[in-house]
Design a protein around this motif. Sequence first.
Motif, mmCIF file in Angstrom:
data_model
loop_
_atom_site.group_PDB
_atom_site.id
_atom_site.type_symbol
_atom_site.label_atom_id
_atom_site.label_comp_id
_atom_site.label_asym_id
_atom_site.label_seq_id
_atom_site.Cartn_x
_atom_site.Cartn_y
_atom_site.Cartn_z
ATOM 1 N N ALA A 113 -7.959 6.433 2.424
ATOM 2 C CA ALA A 113 -6.858 6.157 3.340
ATOM 3 C C ALA A 113 -5.605 5.631 2.646
ATOM 4 O O ALA A 113 -4.496 6.095 2.922
ATOM 5 N N VAL A 114 -5.789 4.647 1.776
ATOM 6 C CA VAL A 114 -4.636 3.987 1.150
ATOM 7 C C VAL A 114 -4.900 3.691 -0.318
ATOM 8 O O VAL A 114 -6.041 3.520 -0.737
ATOM 9 N N ILE A 144 0.142 4.957 1.728
ATOM 10 C CA ILE A 144 -0.767 5.674 2.623
ATOM 11 C C ILE A 144 -1.053 7.043 2.001
ATOM 12 O O ILE A 144 -0.137 7.816 1.732
ATOM 13 N N GLN A 169 -6.573 6.744 7.373
ATOM 14 C CA GLN A 169 -6.145 5.373 7.641
ATOM 15 C C GLN A 169 -6.444 4.992 9.087
ATOM 16 O O GLN A 169 -6.923 3.889 9.356
ATOM 17 N N TYR A 182 -10.026 4.180 9.278
ATOM 18 C CA TYR A 182 -10.373 3.009 8.465
ATOM 19 C C TYR A 182 -9.926 1.689 9.097
ATOM 20 O O TYR A 182 -10.639 0.690 9.038
ATOM 21 N N ASN A 207 0.812 -1.217 0.000
ATOM 22 C CA ASN A 207 0.000 0.000 0.000
ATOM 23 C C ASN A 207 0.842 1.263 0.000
ATOM 24 O O ASN A 207 1.994 1.249 0.427
ATOM 25 N N ALA A 244 0.537 -2.111 10.067
ATOM 26 C CA ALA A 244 0.319 -0.767 9.507
ATOM 27 C C ALA A 244 1.412 0.222 9.883
ATOM 28 O O ALA A 244 1.815 1.051 9.076
ATOM 29 N N ARG A 274 -11.643 3.091 2.395
ATOM 30 C CA ARG A 274 -10.294 2.587 2.118
ATOM 31 C C ARG A 274 -9.594 3.466 1.082
ATOM 32 O O ARG A 274 -8.420 3.794 1.212
#
Length: 127
Positions: free
Chosen positions: A114-115, A40, A46, A49, A38, A68, A111
């Motif tokens: 966030a990413v 960010i 994030q 989420y 991913n 994470a 999502r």
Amino acid sequence: MKIQHSMTLLAGIAIGAIVVQGLHAQGAKLKAYVISENEILDASAQAAYLPTARKLIADAHGRALRTAAGRVVQIEGGAPPKSAALTEWDSVDDAVAFYKSKAWADLAPQRDKAVKVVRRYAVEVEK
């Protein structure tokens, strides 16, 4: 005579054990790990989420390994992803079913803020 009976008994036990092990292996699914690479996009999005994503994963019997905030360090090959998430599943089939589920699709808007998922794949683990 006793030796012959003992040898026959031992051979029967050995064959039985092999058959039982073979039958068990046929029905056994291999565990799987899903790796998500991913980027960010928004740390605060994030943070909002992740609890929901982790709950959905747990409800589907997956186990998020909480990577994470962990560092991703290159050892060989190309550049590593900026962030990686690891999730353990009872099988590849369970993992694929989850990531194709309505619950996961419904989380997409949150999502996507966030990413950015660069790549996601599942790897089976031999026993």
